[in-house]
Design a protein around this motif. Structure first.
Motif, PDB file in Angstrom:
ATOM      1  N   TRP A  19      64.325  52.899 -16.708  1.00 27.01           N
ATOM      2  CA  TRP A  19      63.864  51.878 -15.931  1.00 27.01           C
ATOM      3  C   TRP A  19      62.859  51.035 -16.086  1.00 27.01           C
ATOM      4  O   TRP A  19      62.712  49.846 -16.042  1.00 27.01           O
ATOM      5  N   HIS A  20      61.688  51.484 -16.579  1.00 32.48           N
ATOM      6  CA  HIS A  20      60.526  50.716 -17.031  1.00 32.48           C
ATOM      7  C   HIS A  20      60.677  49.937 -18.073  1.00 32.48           C
ATOM      8  O   HIS A  20      60.257  48.933 -18.155  1.00 32.48           O
ATOM      9  N   ARG A  75      62.310  46.896 -16.871  1.00 37.15           N
ATOM     10  CA  ARG A  75      61.402  45.990 -16.197  1.00 37.15           C
ATOM     11  C   ARG A  75      60.753  45.282 -17.310  1.00 37.15           C
ATOM     12  O   ARG A  75      60.632  43.823 -17.365  1.00 37.15           O
ATOM     13  N   ARG A  76      60.589  45.883 -18.243  1.00 37.40           N
ATOM     14  CA  ARG A  76      59.517  45.127 -19.671  1.00 37.40           C
ATOM     15  C   ARG A  76      60.541  44.088 -20.173  1.00 37.40           C
ATOM     16  O   ARG A  76      60.177  42.807 -20.294  1.00 37.40           O
ATOM     17  N   ARG A 129      61.147  41.224 -17.969  1.00 37.73           N
ATOM     18  CA  ARG A 129      60.036  40.281 -17.850  1.00 37.73           C
ATOM     19  C   ARG A 129      60.027  39.442 -19.263  1.00 37.73           C
ATOM     20  O   ARG A 129      59.738  38.105 -19.049  1.00 37.73           O
ATOM     21  N   GLY A 150      62.883  41.424 -10.859  1.00 40.98           N
ATOM     22  CA  GLY A 150      61.656  41.890 -11.342  1.00 40.98           C
ATOM     23  C   GLY A 150      60.665  42.547  -9.976  1.00 40.98           C
ATOM     24  O   GLY A 150      60.122  43.327 -10.353  1.00 40.98           O
ATOM     25  N   LEU A 205      62.121  45.889  -9.434  1.00 41.53           N
ATOM     26  CA  LEU A 205      61.579  46.742 -10.576  1.00 41.53           C
ATOM     27  C   LEU A 205      59.936  47.288 -10.517  1.00 41.53           C
ATOM     28  O   LEU A 205      59.736  48.181 -10.665  1.00 41.53           O
ATOM     29  N   ASP A 206      59.432  45.916  -9.719  1.00 37.40           N
ATOM     30  CA  ASP A 206      57.925  46.468  -9.640  1.00 37.40           C
ATOM     31  C   ASP A 206      57.865  47.439  -8.655  1.00 37.40           C
ATOM     32  O   ASP A 206      56.938  48.535  -8.699  1.00 37.40           O
ATOM     33  N   HIS A 243      60.065  49.579  -8.073  1.00 37.27           N
ATOM     34  CA  HIS A 243      60.502  50.862  -8.575  1.00 37.27           C
ATOM     35  C   HIS A 243      59.317  51.698  -9.427  1.00 37.27           C
ATOM     36  O   HIS A 243      58.937  52.650  -9.227  1.00 37.27           O
ATOM     37  N   ARG A 244      58.535  50.726 -10.067  1.00 32.12           N
ATOM     38  CA  ARG A 244      57.353  51.319 -10.915  1.00 32.12           C
ATOM     39  C   ARG A 244      56.283  51.785  -9.999  1.00 32.12           C
ATOM     40  O   ARG A 244      56.023  53.043 -10.318  1.00 32.12           O
ATOM     41  N   ARG A 255      65.747  51.031  -6.944  1.00 30.86           N
ATOM     42  CA  ARG A 255      67.083  50.769  -7.853  1.00 30.86           C
ATOM     43  C   ARG A 255      68.309  50.172  -7.320  1.00 30.86           C
ATOM     44  O   ARG A 255      68.999  49.286  -7.941  1.00 30.86           O
ATOM     45  N   PHE A 260      67.739  46.510  -7.154  1.00 29.60           N
ATOM     46  CA  PHE A 260      67.757  45.707  -8.449  1.00 29.60           C
ATOM     47  C   PHE A 260      69.423  45.395  -8.644  1.00 29.60           C
ATOM     48  O   PHE A 260      69.780  44.550  -9.103  1.00 29.60           O
TER      49      PHE A 260
END
Length: 322
Positions: free
Chosen positions: A230-231, A234-235, A238, A258, A261-262, A264-265, A306, A309
């Motif tokens: 998942w990270h 996200r990358r 972006r 995004g 997902l931020d 999420h992180r 999640r 998203f």
């Protein structure tokens, strides 16, 4: 960071002109953030805002250099991108530890006052009793980590390496080293296909995500090993977003995805921090219990992010740049 404003970009515009305009605007934003950071002095709030602006501009430049590498002088782009990734990561650490502590303390406060959470058998009120100790433990650990990150940031900003990066970005604000052949191509022939490659990588990463499970399994433990996948989404999201920005396209949907997902992180890293604290030797059972409840709460937040998203991103096919 505010979204860049763009005039409509046509498919017949020069690729070098369009990319150059975007990179120069981000280099200017970087230099503005650097000036504000230097002027902030002891004002922590202003310093944090300036560092956020610096990180945002650095990510946009490095992401664009990755996506549109062939349009630039590749060796220059590779070197600057590496340095900007280092800088962005270094600047992010201090803020991340502070935000993680605030998130966990807020969650502990909320959980300790919830009548819906049962205490373990024979230890009535254990969450309330243990939450104060758990909070103190988390504060010690994360404050120490934040202090170290702050020292690393100060060291980085005073280093010759940082000054070399700042000098390179200052040059970029006025002149973008472009490939003499690719930069003369049209946006529709050069930049759009490259942006499509970034979008396809994102789509492949999303497709590779493991299934979340149905609603009946919502209270089951989640596999933290999946967080890395998942990270990576996200990358890549972006990078995709910055490519669309450079093309002057609407980025509201990737921005909303995004944000999910931020969260999420943030929740995944908070869960990991509570798990780390729970492994501290010789802590009281009530403290361990509070940390366990906190960990479960943050894993629930991971799953909620999640789902958010998916609601934003998978409700319709991704739009390929025109």
């Amino acid at each position: 960071m505010a979204q860049p404003n763009h005039e409509p970009i046509t498919a017949t515009a020069d690729a070098g002109d369009v990319l150059g305009t975007y990179l120069r605007s981000q280099a200017t934003a970087f230099l503005r953030g650097l000036r504000l950071h230097e002027e902030s002095g002891a004002d922590a709030a202003e310093g944090s805002d300036a560092a956020r602006s610096l990180r945002g501009a650095a990510r946009r430049i490095s992401g664009s250099l990755a996506t549109f590498r062939v349009v630039t002088e590749s060796s220059w782009a590779d070197g600057l991108r590496t340095e900007l990734v280092w800088l962005s990561s270094t600047l992010a650490d201090e803020h991340a530890y502070a935000a993680r502590l605030a998130r966990l303390m807020d969650a502990l406060h909320r959980l300790s006052g919830s009548p819906e959470l049962p205490a373990p058998r024979g230890t009535a009120g254990a969450l309330t009793v243990g939450s104060a100790r758990a909070g103190a433990l988390l504060e010690r650990q994360l404050t120490l980590a934040r202090t170290r990150a702050h020292s690393a940031t100060l060291q980085a900003l005073g280093s010759s390496r940082f000054h070399a990066v700042a000098d390179a970005v200052a040059v970029l604000a006025s002149e973008v080293p472009l490939d003499s052949v690719a930069a003369r191509g049209r946006v529709g022939d050069v930049l759009v296909p490259l942006a499509a490659v970034a979008e396809n990588r994102l789509s492949a990463a999303v497709a590779a995500l493991p299934p979340r499970g149905d609603g009946e399994q919502a209270t089951s433990p989640y596999n933290a090993d999946h967080d890395g996948l998942w990270h990576e989404v996200r990358r890549l999201l972006r990078v995709h977003r910055y490519a669309r920005e450079a093309l002057g396209e609407d980025v509201s949907r990737p921005a909303a995805a995004g944000e999910a997902l931020d969260r999420h992180r943030d929740a995944a890293e908070a869960a990991a921090a509570s798990a780390t604290a729970a492994r501290t030797p010789r802590i009281a059972p009530a403290t361990a219990y509070a940390l366990g409840v906190l960990h479960a709460d943050q894993r629930h937040e991971v799953e909620a992010a999640r789902l958010d998203f998916e609601r934003v991103w998978l409700r319709e096919p991704a739009v390929t740049p025109r």
